[in-house]
Design a protein around this motif. Structure first.
Motif, PDB file in Angstrom:
ATOM      1  N   ILE A  42       0.831  -1.194   0.000  1.00  0.00           N
ATOM      2  CA  ILE A  42       0.000   0.000   0.000  1.00  0.00           C
ATOM      3  C   ILE A  42       0.872   1.252   0.000  1.00  0.00           C
ATOM      4  O   ILE A  42       1.795   1.377   0.804  1.00  0.00           O
ATOM      5  CB  ILE A  42      -0.929   0.014   1.226  1.00  0.00           C
ATOM      6  N   ASP A  43       0.536   2.181  -0.897  1.00  0.00           N
ATOM      7  CA  ASP A  43       1.207   3.487  -0.957  1.00  0.00           C
ATOM      8  C   ASP A  43       0.229   4.562  -0.521  1.00  0.00           C
ATOM      9  O   ASP A  43      -0.982   4.439  -0.728  1.00  0.00           O
ATOM     10  CB  ASP A  43       1.669   3.777  -2.388  1.00  0.00           C
ATOM     11  N   GLY A  44       0.744   5.621   0.072  1.00  0.00           N
ATOM     12  CA  GLY A  44      -0.067   6.772   0.435  1.00  0.00           C
ATOM     13  C   GLY A  44      -0.372   6.897   1.915  1.00  0.00           C
ATOM     14  O   GLY A  44      -0.978   7.878   2.344  1.00  0.00           O
ATOM     15  N   MET A  45       0.062   5.934   2.724  1.00  0.00           N
ATOM     16  CA  MET A  45      -0.184   6.008   4.169  1.00  0.00           C
ATOM     17  C   MET A  45       0.874   6.901   4.802  1.00  0.00           C
ATOM     18  O   MET A  45       2.032   6.887   4.393  1.00  0.00           O
ATOM     19  CB  MET A  45      -0.113   4.622   4.804  1.00  0.00           C
ATOM     20  N   HIS A  46       0.455   7.672   5.812  1.00  0.00           N
ATOM     21  CA  HIS A  46       1.425   8.523   6.487  1.00  0.00           C
ATOM     22  C   HIS A  46       1.334   8.479   8.017  1.00  0.00           C
ATOM     23  O   HIS A  46       2.170   9.051   8.692  1.00  0.00           O
ATOM     24  CB  HIS A  46       1.302   9.970   5.989  1.00  0.00           C
ATOM     25  N   CYS A  47       0.313   7.796   8.540  1.00  0.00           N
ATOM     26  CA  CYS A  47       0.191   7.737   9.997  1.00  0.00           C
ATOM     27  C   CYS A  47      -0.574   6.476  10.410  1.00  0.00           C
ATOM     28  O   CYS A  47      -1.143   5.783   9.573  1.00  0.00           O
ATOM     29  CB  CYS A  47      -0.518   8.985  10.540  1.00  0.00           C
ATOM     30  N   THR A  48      -0.604   6.224  11.686  1.00  0.00           N
ATOM     31  CA  THR A  48      -1.281   5.051  12.219  1.00  0.00           C
ATOM     32  C   THR A  48      -2.769   5.064  11.900  1.00  0.00           C
ATOM     33  O   THR A  48      -3.369   4.017  11.640  1.00  0.00           O
ATOM     34  CB  THR A  48      -1.076   4.975  13.743  1.00  0.00           C
ATOM     35  N   SER A  49      -3.364   6.242  11.886  1.00  0.00           N
ATOM     36  CA  SER A  49      -4.795   6.339  11.564  1.00  0.00           C
ATOM     37  C   SER A  49      -5.086   5.822  10.169  1.00  0.00           C
ATOM     38  O   SER A  49      -6.145   5.233   9.924  1.00  0.00           O
ATOM     39  CB  SER A  49      -5.271   7.789  11.687  1.00  0.00           C
ATOM     40  N   CYS A  50      -4.162   6.037   9.241  1.00  0.00           N
ATOM     41  CA  CYS A  50      -4.330   5.508   7.883  1.00  0.00           C
ATOM     42  C   CYS A  50      -4.474   3.985   7.940  1.00  0.00           C
ATOM     43  O   CYS A  50      -5.341   3.405   7.293  1.00  0.00           O
ATOM     44  CB  CYS A  50      -3.135   5.875   7.005  1.00  0.00           C
ATOM     45  N   GLY A  51      -3.617   3.348   8.703  1.00  0.00           N
ATOM     46  CA  GLY A  51      -3.663   1.898   8.830  1.00  0.00           C
ATOM     47  C   GLY A  51      -4.962   1.414   9.442  1.00  0.00           C
ATOM     48  O   GLY A  51      -5.539   0.413   9.009  1.00  0.00           O
ATOM     49  N   LEU A  52      -5.464   2.124  10.442  1.00  0.00           N
ATOM     50  CA  LEU A  52      -6.719   1.742  11.080  1.00  0.00           C
ATOM     51  C   LEU A  52      -7.896   1.883  10.120  1.00  0.00           C
ATOM     52  O   LEU A  52      -8.784   1.023  10.089  1.00  0.00           O
ATOM     53  CB  LEU A  52      -6.959   2.595  12.334  1.00  0.00           C
ATOM     54  N   LEU A  53      -7.906   2.949   9.342  1.00  0.00           N
ATOM     55  CA  LEU A  53      -8.975   3.140   8.355  1.00  0.00           C
ATOM     56  C   LEU A  53      -8.962   2.026   7.311  1.00  0.00           C
ATOM     57  O   LEU A  53     -10.007   1.491   6.939  1.00  0.00           O
ATOM     58  CB  LEU A  53      -8.826   4.498   7.669  1.00  0.00           C
ATOM     59  N   ILE A  54      -7.776   1.669   6.858  1.00  0.00           N
ATOM     60  CA  ILE A  54      -7.640   0.592   5.865  1.00  0.00           C
ATOM     61  C   ILE A  54      -8.105  -0.731   6.463  1.00  0.00           C
ATOM     62  O   ILE A  54      -8.850  -1.488   5.827  1.00  0.00           O
ATOM     63  CB  ILE A  54      -6.205   0.521   5.342  1.00  0.00           C
ATOM     64  N   ASP A  55      -7.692  -1.025   7.691  1.00  0.00           N
ATOM     65  CA  ASP A  55      -8.127  -2.259   8.350  1.00  0.00           C
ATOM     66  C   ASP A  55      -9.649  -2.319   8.436  1.00  0.00           C
ATOM     67  O   ASP A  55     -10.263  -3.353   8.157  1.00  0.00           O
ATOM     68  CB  ASP A  55      -7.532  -2.370   9.760  1.00  0.00           C
ATOM     69  N   ASP A  56     -10.280  -1.206   8.816  1.00  0.00           N
ATOM     70  CA  ASP A  56     -11.740  -1.179   8.930  1.00  0.00           C
ATOM     71  C   ASP A  56     -12.406  -1.451   7.588  1.00  0.00           C
ATOM     72  O   ASP A  56     -13.375  -2.219   7.522  1.00  0.00           O
ATOM     73  CB  ASP A  56     -12.218   0.167   9.479  1.00  0.00           C
ATOM     74  N   GLU A  57     -11.915  -0.846   6.530  1.00  0.00           N
ATOM     75  CA  GLU A  57     -12.509  -1.065   5.200  1.00  0.00           C
ATOM     76  C   GLU A  57     -12.355  -2.524   4.778  1.00  0.00           C
ATOM     77  O   GLU A  57     -13.292  -3.133   4.262  1.00  0.00           O
ATOM     78  CB  GLU A  57     -11.859  -0.155   4.153  1.00  0.00           C
ATOM     79  N   LEU A  58     -11.177  -3.091   4.993  1.00  0.00           N
ATOM     80  CA  LEU A  58     -10.948  -4.488   4.623  1.00  0.00           C
ATOM     81  C   LEU A  58     -11.826  -5.424   5.439  1.00  0.00           C
ATOM     82  O   LEU A  58     -12.418  -6.361   4.913  1.00  0.00           O
ATOM     83  CB  LEU A  58      -9.472  -4.849   4.779  1.00  0.00           C
ATOM     84  N   GLU A  59     -11.933  -5.169   6.731  1.00  0.00           N
ATOM     85  CA  GLU A  59     -12.695  -6.055   7.607  1.00  0.00           C
ATOM     86  C   GLU A  59     -14.200  -5.942   7.392  1.00  0.00           C
ATOM     87  O   GLU A  59     -14.952  -6.794   7.861  1.00  0.00           O
ATOM     88  CB  GLU A  59     -12.314  -5.804   9.067  1.00  0.00           C
ATOM     89  N   ASP A  60     -14.650  -4.928   6.676  1.00  0.00           N
ATOM     90  CA  ASP A  60     -16.066  -4.833   6.306  1.00  0.00           C
ATOM     91  C   ASP A  60     -16.432  -5.823   5.212  1.00  0.00           C
ATOM     92  O   ASP A  60     -17.604  -6.118   5.010  1.00  0.00           O
ATOM     93  CB  ASP A  60     -16.421  -3.416   5.839  1.00  0.00           C
TER      94      ASP A  60
END
Length: 88
Positions: free
Chosen positions: A23-41
């Motif tokens: 994954i490109d474009g992440m800059h902070c831990t919140s980015c990772g959490l948002l991505i995890d939430d979308e995937l886990e949906d």
């Protein structure tokens, strides 16, 4: 859009297929959490663990669902200004 919520899906023994996304474009831990939430949906995803520093997410799929890689990539890109591709 949900912010910073983690799913509490039961973690079974390590079974099911694992897919690694770069994954490109992440800059902070919140980015990772948002991505995890979308995937886990996604119904086929048991869990997702995104490492911002490594620029990757490890996605564990439910048993016998198979990987819909296009759906995984689309979920990451829906989370924000990110691009994703399957590793390997």
């Amino acid at each position: 859009m949900k912010l910073f919520s983690r799913k509490n899906k039961p973690e079974a023994a390590v079974t099911g297929e694992q897919v690694v996304l770069l994954i490109d474009g992440m800059h902070c831990t919140s980015c990772g959490l948002l991505i995890d939430d979308e995937l886990e949906d996604l119904p086929s995803v048991r869990s997702a663990t995104t490492d911002v520093r490594a620029g990757r997410s490890v996605v564990r799929l439910e048993d016998n669902t198979g990987a819909d890689t296009a759906a995984l990539v689309a979920a990451v890109e829906a989370a924000g200004d990110y691009t994703a591709r399957i590793a390997g």
